[in-house]
Enzyme design. Structure first.
Site, PDB file in Angstrom:
ATOM      1  N   CYS A 142      17.446 -17.010  23.995  1.00 36.16           N
ATOM      2  CA  CYS A 142      17.961 -18.117  23.935  1.00 36.16           C
ATOM      3  C   CYS A 142      18.995 -18.074  25.270  1.00 36.16           C
ATOM      4  CB  CYS A 142      18.966 -18.215  22.925  1.00 36.16           C
ATOM      5  SG  CYS A 142      20.213 -19.671  22.760  1.00 36.16           S
ATOM      6  N   GLU A 189       9.946 -18.927  18.197  1.00 34.65           N
ATOM      7  CA  GLU A 189      10.944 -18.100  17.156  1.00 34.65           C
ATOM      8  C   GLU A 189      12.254 -17.921  17.875  1.00 34.65           C
ATOM      9  OE1 GLU A 189      13.008 -14.707  15.450  1.00 34.65           O
ATOM     10  OE2 GLU A 189      11.987 -14.802  17.362  1.00 34.65           O
ATOM     11  N   ARG A 235      16.285 -16.839  10.876  1.00 29.12           N
ATOM     12  CA  ARG A 235      15.763 -17.328  12.290  1.00 29.12           C
ATOM     13  C   ARG A 235      15.281 -18.650  12.136  1.00 29.12           C
ATOM     14  NH1 ARG A 235      18.532 -13.697  13.128  1.00 29.12           N
ATOM     15  NH2 ARG A 235      18.037 -11.647  14.222  1.00 29.12           N
TER      16      ARG A 235
END
Length: 423
Positions: A142, A189, A235
């Site tokens: 991220c 993911e 998640r």
């Protein structure tokens, strides 16, 4: 310098024979074959004749290898948790990217390198060099996006889509590969906080790129791993399809009876399985006890208690997480190696609590006991803390793959030409 034979000759042999069978034929031990396979040592030319002979004996009586149900690539692969979920449904990995040397060691030990590319950093790797594939898998980090300069570039008449808004981030590399290869589907993911990262701007940009620029049918859902393993681990999973489908996350089968910690702890009643690749590294089978090194030292236990008392007095919720066999744990983190404070297992007879062993961490993430842990405890804690809950990936793959096959059925006319797999 010792001359070496092409590694793909060994890779072909490994499709049909075990490392032990090859070792016996070429007059080496299994460890040597494993080193050759992991590219730590070349395959000597002296073994080439024996390998060719071995393959010749085998190939004349074997039918042509079955075509895989689908192919996929594994980006930011870690130790292969997402890969395991898709292999379980007939997929074959055509390309892997992972930059961390310790994770690469674990990955190669468990999956080998036969039959596909394995590269480190994906950033400099050209998208056109990646084999064609049906599904792209990526557990990308991220990172914030910066749109500074977009208006200026626009005023100059320059393109400014994802090439500008996401340049310099690792999501950009996911987007450029999707753009170049146009797989039938993808799965991304990330941590739950991706939704709120940078006040929601990061996720908004991701969806805009995937839906508006790359033109994929995109769905997302936050899934808690505790449906499958005794760990509260939320998640976000993002899936997309090249064309509109009837996919819905409502088709997920999430067990309502959540497992408890006792299901993954080492058994002290004499029934703990002996694993050849673990030996007594984590568990002393002679005494039927977890190795004492996982019990907290008096100094660390005193520190954690004092730390918890301090924050409790201040009205904060910080502190260690003490668990029993009936518990569902907190989220296992990559920092677990530091003090293990988020998951401490209570012990009988007034003993200090202990950390989970790396094998228990593997089980907590849904990896089978056959999964080899070839790195140090510190590195293995980091790896499992950064991984995915494997059964979650397997369940998402279960509802994705029928839609993938439908799309592939529409494109068997050659639009999805497969490139040969290269080692």
């Amino acid at each position: 310098m010792t001359a070496v034979a092409p590694l793909n000759l060994l890779a072909e042999a490994l499709k049909f024979y075990t490392q032990g069978e090859i070792a016996e034929r070429v007059g080496k031990n299994v460890r040597t074959i494993r080193r050759w396979e992991s590219e730590k040592a070349g395959c000597p030319v002296i073994a080439e004749a024996a390998l060719r002979e071995l393959l010749a004996e085998r190939m004349h009586r074997l039918p042509a290898p079955a075509r895989p149900e689908f192919t996929f690539i594994d980006l930011f692969a870690g130790i292969g948790g997402i890969r395991r979920g898709f292999e379980a449904h007939g997929g074959e990995c055509a390309f892997t990217s992972e930059w961390n040397d310790f994770s690469k060691k674990t990955y190669i030990e468990n999956f080998g390198v036969a039959g596909h590319h394995f590269v480190g950093d994906i950033v400099p790797f050209p998208a056109d060099a990646i084999p064609s594939h049906d599904v792209l898998l990526a557990g990308f980090p991220c990172q914030p996006f910066s749109i500074a300069g977009v208006s200026k570039k626009n005023s100059l008449g320059r393109p400014h889509g994802f090439e500008c808004t996401t340049q310099g981030t690792l999501f950009y590399d996911v987007a450029r590969i999707i753009d170049a290869k146009r797989p039938a589907a993808f799965l991304l993911e990330n941590v739950k906080n991706l939704l709120s990262h940078d006040k929601g701007n990061t996720f908004k940009t991701i969806l805009s790129v995937l839906r508006d620029e790359l033109k994929y049918d995109v769905h997302y859902r936050v899934i808690d791993g505790q449906h499958f393993t005794p760990q509260h681990r939320e998640r976000i999973v993002i899936v997309g399809f090249r064309e509109a489908t009837d996919f819905t996350f409502n088709d997920l089968l999430l067990p309502s009876a959540k497992p408890r910690l006792g299901s993954i702890l080492h058994k002290t009643d004499g029934t703990e399985p002996f694993l050849e690749h673990d030996q007594d590294r984590f568990f002393d089978h002679g005494s039927a006890k977890v190795q004492s090194k996982y019990t907290l030292t008096p100094k660390l236990w005193e520190y954690l208690q004092a730390y918890a008392d301090k924050h409790r007095a201040a009205g904060n919720g910080f502190g260690f997480g003490l668990v029993t066999p009936e518990s569902v744990t907190r989220t296992l983190s990559a920092r677990y190696f530091k003090d293990g404070s988020e998951i401490l297992v209570a012990q009988d007879s007034g003993r200090r609590p202990r950390r989970l062993t790396p094998r228990e961490c593997a089980r907590l993430m849904g990896f089978p006991d056959s999964f080899v842990i070839p790195v140090s405890d510190t590195q293995s804690y980091r790896q499992f803390g950064n991984s995915v809950v494997v059964p979650v990936m397997q369940e998402v793959a279960r509802i994705m793959i029928p839609r993938v096959k439908t799309l592939l059925g529409k494109s068997r006319d050659g639009a999805q030409q497969r490139l040969p797999l290269i080692v």
